[in-house]
Design an enzyme around this catalytic site. Structure first.
Site, PDB file in Angstrom:
ATOM      1  N   ARG A 142       0.929  -1.208   0.002  1.00  0.00           N
ATOM      2  CA  ARG A 142       0.002  -0.209   0.022  1.00  0.00           C
ATOM      3  C   ARG A 142       0.842   1.213  -0.108  1.00  0.00           C
ATOM      4  O   ARG A 142       0.551   2.191  -0.726  1.00  0.00           O
ATOM      5  CB  ARG A 142      -1.042  -0.028   1.291  1.00  0.00           C
ATOM      6  CG  ARG A 142      -1.647   1.221   1.445  1.00  0.00           C
ATOM      7  CD  ARG A 142      -2.677   0.956   2.570  1.00  0.00           C
ATOM      8  NE  ARG A 142      -3.608   0.002   2.411  1.00  0.00           N
ATOM      9  CZ  ARG A 142      -4.147  -0.629   3.199  1.00  0.00           C
ATOM     10  NH1 ARG A 142      -3.701  -0.602   4.390  1.00  0.00           N
ATOM     11  NH2 ARG A 142      -5.109  -1.761   2.784  1.00  0.00           N
ATOM     12  N   TYR A 143       1.971   1.163   0.954  1.00  0.00           N
ATOM     13  CA  TYR A 143       2.810   2.278   0.775  1.00  0.00           C
ATOM     14  C   TYR A 143       4.150   2.060  -0.042  1.00  0.00           C
ATOM     15  O   TYR A 143       4.257   1.127  -0.145  1.00  0.00           O
ATOM     16  CB  TYR A 143       3.338   2.462   2.485  1.00  0.00           C
ATOM     17  CG  TYR A 143       2.216   2.745   3.442  1.00  0.00           C
ATOM     18  CD1 TYR A 143       1.715   3.905   3.657  1.00  0.00           C
ATOM     19  CD2 TYR A 143       2.131   1.573   4.061  1.00  0.00           C
ATOM     20  CE1 TYR A 143       0.605   3.821   4.589  1.00  0.00           C
ATOM     21  CE2 TYR A 143       0.794   1.576   5.258  1.00  0.00           C
ATOM     22  CZ  TYR A 143       0.207   2.700   5.237  1.00  0.00           C
ATOM     23  OH  TYR A 143      -0.742   2.989   6.472  1.00  0.00           O
ATOM     24  N   ARG A 146       7.294   0.393   1.299  1.00  0.00           N
ATOM     25  CA  ARG A 146       7.099  -0.733   2.449  1.00  0.00           C
ATOM     26  C   ARG A 146       6.026  -1.645   2.097  1.00  0.00           C
ATOM     27  O   ARG A 146       5.065  -1.202   1.540  1.00  0.00           O
ATOM     28  CB  ARG A 146       7.180  -0.266   3.967  1.00  0.00           C
ATOM     29  CG  ARG A 146       6.294   0.823   4.300  1.00  0.00           C
ATOM     30  CD  ARG A 146       6.750   1.783   5.286  1.00  0.00           C
ATOM     31  NE  ARG A 146       5.823   2.543   5.805  1.00  0.00           N
ATOM     32  CZ  ARG A 146       5.376   3.556   5.256  1.00  0.00           C
ATOM     33  NH1 ARG A 146       5.769   3.885   4.101  1.00  0.00           N
ATOM     34  NH2 ARG A 146       4.223   4.287   5.881  1.00  0.00           N
ATOM     35  N   CYS A 155      -1.323 -18.068  15.366  1.00  0.00           N
ATOM     36  CA  CYS A 155      -0.818 -17.088  16.320  1.00  0.00           C
ATOM     37  C   CYS A 155      -0.737 -17.809  17.285  1.00  0.00           C
ATOM     38  O   CYS A 155      -1.422 -18.812  17.766  1.00  0.00           O
ATOM     39  CB  CYS A 155      -1.736 -15.991  16.592  1.00  0.00           C
ATOM     40  SG  CYS A 155      -2.096 -15.072  15.249  1.00  0.00           S
ATOM     41  N   CYS A 159      -6.868 -13.110  19.203  1.00  0.00           N
ATOM     42  CA  CYS A 159      -7.217 -11.999  19.969  1.00  0.00           C
ATOM     43  C   CYS A 159      -8.688 -11.353  19.431  1.00  0.00           C
ATOM     44  O   CYS A 159      -8.755 -11.743  18.232  1.00  0.00           O
ATOM     45  CB  CYS A 159      -6.326 -10.850  19.689  1.00  0.00           C
ATOM     46  SG  CYS A 159      -4.494 -11.091  19.891  1.00  0.00           S
ATOM     47  N   CYS A 162      -8.880  -8.884  16.605  1.00  0.00           N
ATOM     48  CA  CYS A 162      -7.919  -9.239  15.332  1.00  0.00           C
ATOM     49  C   CYS A 162      -8.340  -8.352  14.226  1.00  0.00           C
ATOM     50  O   CYS A 162      -9.774  -8.821  13.664  1.00  0.00           O
ATOM     51  CB  CYS A 162      -7.515 -10.529  14.994  1.00  0.00           C
ATOM     52  SG  CYS A 162      -6.267 -10.800  13.734  1.00  0.00           S
ATOM     53  N   ARG A 164      -7.096  -8.845  11.231  1.00  0.00           N
ATOM     54  CA  ARG A 164      -7.041  -9.935  10.249  1.00  0.00           C
ATOM     55  C   ARG A 164      -7.822 -11.030  10.540  1.00  0.00           C
ATOM     56  O   ARG A 164      -7.607 -12.047   9.930  1.00  0.00           O
ATOM     57  CB  ARG A 164      -5.563 -10.160   9.911  1.00  0.00           C
ATOM     58  CG  ARG A 164      -4.800  -9.072   9.605  1.00  0.00           C
ATOM     59  CD  ARG A 164      -3.595  -9.456   8.820  1.00  0.00           C
ATOM     60  NE  ARG A 164      -2.794  -8.140   8.600  1.00  0.00           N
ATOM     61  CZ  ARG A 164      -1.908  -7.768   9.476  1.00  0.00           C
ATOM     62  NH1 ARG A 164      -1.322  -8.866  10.218  1.00  0.00           N
ATOM     63  NH2 ARG A 164      -1.645  -6.595   9.416  1.00  0.00           N
ATOM     64  N   ASP A 340      -9.650  -0.723  14.681  1.00  0.00           N
ATOM     65  CA  ASP A 340     -10.335  -0.852  13.394  1.00  0.00           C
ATOM     66  C   ASP A 340     -11.868  -1.351  13.619  1.00  0.00           C
ATOM     67  O   ASP A 340     -12.038  -1.974  14.682  1.00  0.00           O
ATOM     68  CB  ASP A 340      -9.597  -1.915  12.560  1.00  0.00           C
ATOM     69  CG  ASP A 340      -8.237  -1.519  12.205  1.00  0.00           C
ATOM     70  OD1 ASP A 340      -8.025  -0.222  12.098  1.00  0.00           O
ATOM     71  OD2 ASP A 340      -7.289  -2.443  12.120  1.00  0.00           O
ATOM     72  N   ASP A 377      -6.155   3.457  11.170  1.00  0.00           N
ATOM     73  CA  ASP A 377      -6.053   3.105   9.986  1.00  0.00           C
ATOM     74  C   ASP A 377      -7.142   3.244   9.225  1.00  0.00           C
ATOM     75  O   ASP A 377      -8.269   2.588   9.584  1.00  0.00           O
ATOM     76  CB  ASP A 377      -5.589   1.613  10.036  1.00  0.00           C
ATOM     77  CG  ASP A 377      -4.919   0.979   8.932  1.00  0.00           C
ATOM     78  OD1 ASP A 377      -4.720   1.755   8.048  1.00  0.00           O
ATOM     79  OD2 ASP A 377      -4.007   0.023   8.972  1.00  0.00           O
ATOM     80  N   LYS A 384      -2.403   4.272   7.439  1.00  0.00           N
ATOM     81  CA  LYS A 384      -2.444   5.038   8.613  1.00  0.00           C
ATOM     82  C   LYS A 384      -2.300   6.733   8.789  1.00  0.00           C
ATOM     83  O   LYS A 384      -1.547   6.877   8.215  1.00  0.00           O
ATOM     84  CB  LYS A 384      -1.489   4.563   9.604  1.00  0.00           C
ATOM     85  CG  LYS A 384      -1.237   2.957   9.592  1.00  0.00           C
ATOM     86  CD  LYS A 384       0.006   2.336  10.285  1.00  0.00           C
ATOM     87  CE  LYS A 384       0.147   1.126  10.462  1.00  0.00           C
ATOM     88  NZ  LYS A 384       0.204   0.443   9.001  1.00  0.00           N
TER      89      LYS A 384
HETATM   90  C1  PLP Z   1       1.180  -0.561   8.823  1.00  0.00           C
HETATM   91  C2  PLP Z   1       1.577  -1.126   7.413  1.00  0.00           C
HETATM   92  C3  PLP Z   1       2.948  -0.933   7.083  1.00  0.00           C
HETATM   93  C4  PLP Z   1       3.996  -0.228   7.830  1.00  0.00           C
HETATM   94  O1  PLP Z   1       3.878   1.001   8.237  1.00  0.00           O
HETATM   95  P1  PLP Z   1       4.617   1.867   9.247  1.00  0.00           P
HETATM   96  O2  PLP Z   1       3.883   3.155   9.257  1.00  0.00           O
HETATM   97  O3  PLP Z   1       6.037   2.210   8.488  1.00  0.00           O
HETATM   98  O4  PLP Z   1       4.886   1.135  10.605  1.00  0.00           O
HETATM   99  C5  PLP Z   1       3.204  -1.523   5.808  1.00  0.00           C
HETATM  100  N1  PLP Z   1       2.147  -1.986   5.101  1.00  0.00           N
HETATM  101  C6  PLP Z   1       1.045  -1.994   5.584  1.00  0.00           C
HETATM  102  C7  PLP Z   1      -0.004  -2.424   4.525  1.00  0.00           C
HETATM  103  C8  PLP Z   1       0.569  -1.742   6.799  1.00  0.00           C
HETATM  104  O5  PLP Z   1      -0.749  -1.949   7.208  1.00  0.00           O
HETATM  105  S1  SF4 Z   2      -3.950  -9.500  16.925  1.00  0.00           S
HETATM  106 FE1  SF4 Z   2      -4.631 -10.965  15.445  1.00  0.00          FE
HETATM  107  S2  SF4 Z   2      -2.647 -11.369  14.114  1.00  0.00           S
HETATM  108 FE2  SF4 Z   2      -1.999 -10.512  16.113  1.00  0.00          FE
HETATM  109  S3  SF4 Z   2      -1.860 -12.078  17.692  1.00  0.00           S
HETATM  110 FE3  SF4 Z   2      -3.874 -11.266  17.691  1.00  0.00          FE
HETATM  111  S4  SF4 Z   2      -4.928 -12.766  16.505  1.00  0.00           S
HETATM  112 FE4  SF4 Z   2      -2.762 -12.983  15.707  1.00  0.00          FE
END
Ligand code: PLP
Ligand code: SF4
Length: 447
Positions: A142-143, A146, A155, A159, A162, A164, A340, A377, A384
């Protein structure tokens, strides 16, 4: 400035609070662990083998210490939860079982039917569009410089909150997931994409959780990425230190694999660090201190990304204590994320305003480099954003709008407060699709 305008320094009891880490045998208060000695309890093998994955197992461990109504409430909560339960004996023992309803660790890991709130009407699974920004399965780019690499989907704990939950953990009655298994072919596609994309410099190696990677996989992923010239920085993301710190101390092969990649990175003038996820001061004990001291001696930099959660850490005193304790253990508080929009956890979200006020109170408590940035986010893949940087914020209806010039210039992105705290009139507007569209359009247009 006169002397009177300066705030008093904190009293000594607050000082002691963030420098003291409990070392009592707290787990023995649970009937199922009464006979377990410290030497056994503080091993990753004991912690992994005795993970709690069902209500039945929880009942077997806690017995009559907990009211039967609690178990019914939990079973009811689990029927609608997006995450299955998985809890380490360590975390389970840190819950205050005299008052489980209000305990900050219980709230994060064990859903209760009685606590459920209706999901926000604008909630969608994968609200951050991580899948849409994926050029190859398990890599979100996305960025510009990175990317986020989802190595596997398990995991050491699960949580409730989560982000995800669309991919991580076992399928539940509510959700059938996108599965990202350990799969060398899939990983190879990720490495090919990274090496073919020269502007990528920073890779977040996540999951799931990198605690679950086998040592040879930690090494393989780390070395493969280090060997790509333009990759300068990487972070292994794991909740491990917060939920099973024992592994750092007793899983020599895993720790040595991590330290090996960190050291090799250093020799190549590249940065390899560990990012972890503590949310509450109660999650840090003597064994955390031992684990973090060892990582400090081995030259591993650790940073923390917390999630702001209602009834867990959404008050200034808790956030100050968390920040000071993390700093004491050489863990740099990097981010505090606003929660989120995730299915089934509306009771854990806070308003944008609540987080902004906590941030104002927190900044100045300690050194700037140990003060986290509070970020939202944004929905729909805006990325973010600093919580203070919203374009408009309609607090009456709980609608904030952000822009994201570096990620998607020219577009606007929403964040929504939880609905249950709004006025009755505002809640009625949310319940009416036409009124809802109208409010959102008005805030988009600038209030
Ligand atoms: C959070 C995130 C990152 C890393 O972002 P930083 O601001 O550098 O910590 C990279 N890719 C995705 C998709 C993210 O959600
Ligand atoms: S937040 Fe999601 S990815 Fe992170 S440890 Fe918890 S369950 Fe796993």
């Amino acid at each position: 400035m006169t002397h009177e305008q300066l705030a008093d320094p904190p009293c000594t009891s607050e000082v002691a609070d963030h420098r003291t880490f409990r070392r009592d045998e707290y787990w023995r208060a649970l009937p199922g662990f009464a006979d377990v000695d410290a030497e056994t309890f503080h091993t990753h093998t004991f912690q992994t083998r005795n993970s709690i994955t069902s209500v039945g197992k929880l009942m077997a461990l806690l017995g009559e210490r907990v009211d039967p109504g609690f178990y019914r409430d939990l079973a009811d909560g689990l029927r609608h939860a997006p995450m299955a339960i998985r809890l380490s004996p360590y975390l389970l023992s840190l819950i205050d079982w005299e008052d489980p309803y209000n305990d900050p660790i219980r709230r994060q890991f064990l859903p209760l039917g009685s606590g459920a709130r209706r999901d926000h009407p604008e909630l969608h699974l994968d609200s951050l569009h991580e899948q849409e920004d994926s050029p190859v399965p398990g890599l979100t780019h996305r960025y510009h410089d990175r990317a986020l690499f989802l190595t596997l989907d398990t995991c050491p704990v699960y949580c409730r909150f989560c982000t995800r939950s669309y991919a991580v953990g076992l399928d539940t009655e509510e959700v059938e997931k996108l599965h990202l298994n350990v799969n060398l072919e899939r990983w190879k596609a990720v490495f090919d994409y990274v090496s073919g994309t020269p502007h990528l410099e920073d890779i977040v190696i996540s999951g799931g959780d990198t605690y679950q990677l086998r040592p040879e996989h930690v090494r393989f992923i780390g070395d493969t990425l280090l060997d790509i010239d333009h990759v300068r920085r990487m972070r292994f993301a794991t909740k491990g230190p917060a939920v099973m710190p024992q592994k750092i101390l007793t899983d020599d092969a895993w720790r040595e694999a991590l330290v090996g990649v960190v050291s090799r990175g250093r020799s190549m003038h590249k940065e390899v660090v560990l990012h972890t996820h503590f949310n509450h001061p109660n999650e840090m004990t003597g064994v955390t201190q031992d684990a973090m001291n060892l990582l400090a001696e081995l030259g591993v930099t650790v940073r923390n990304q917390a999630v702001l959660q209602r009834g867990v850490n959404d008050d200034l005193a808790t956030m100050q204590s968390l920040t000071k304790r993390l700093s004491h253990l050489n863990i740099q508080p990097y981010y505090v994320f606003f929660h989120d929009l995730v299915a089934g956890v509306e009771d854990l979200r806070t308003t944008l305003r609540a987080g902004i006020e906590i941030e104002k109170g927190l900044r100045g408590t300690t050194s700037g480099f140990n003060t986290p940035t509070f970020v939202v986010d944004t929905l729909g893949g805006g990325g973010k954003r600093d919580c203070h940087s919203y374009e408009t914020y309609d607090e009456e209806n709980g609608i904030a709008v952000f822009t994201s010039p570096t990620v998607r210039p020219g577009r606007r992105f929403f964040y929504f407060d939880p609905i249950d705290g709004l006025s009755e009139e505002a809640q009625a507007r949310w319940a009416d699709p036409a009124a809802r569209r109208q409010m959102m359009d008005r805030v988009l247009a600038g209030g």
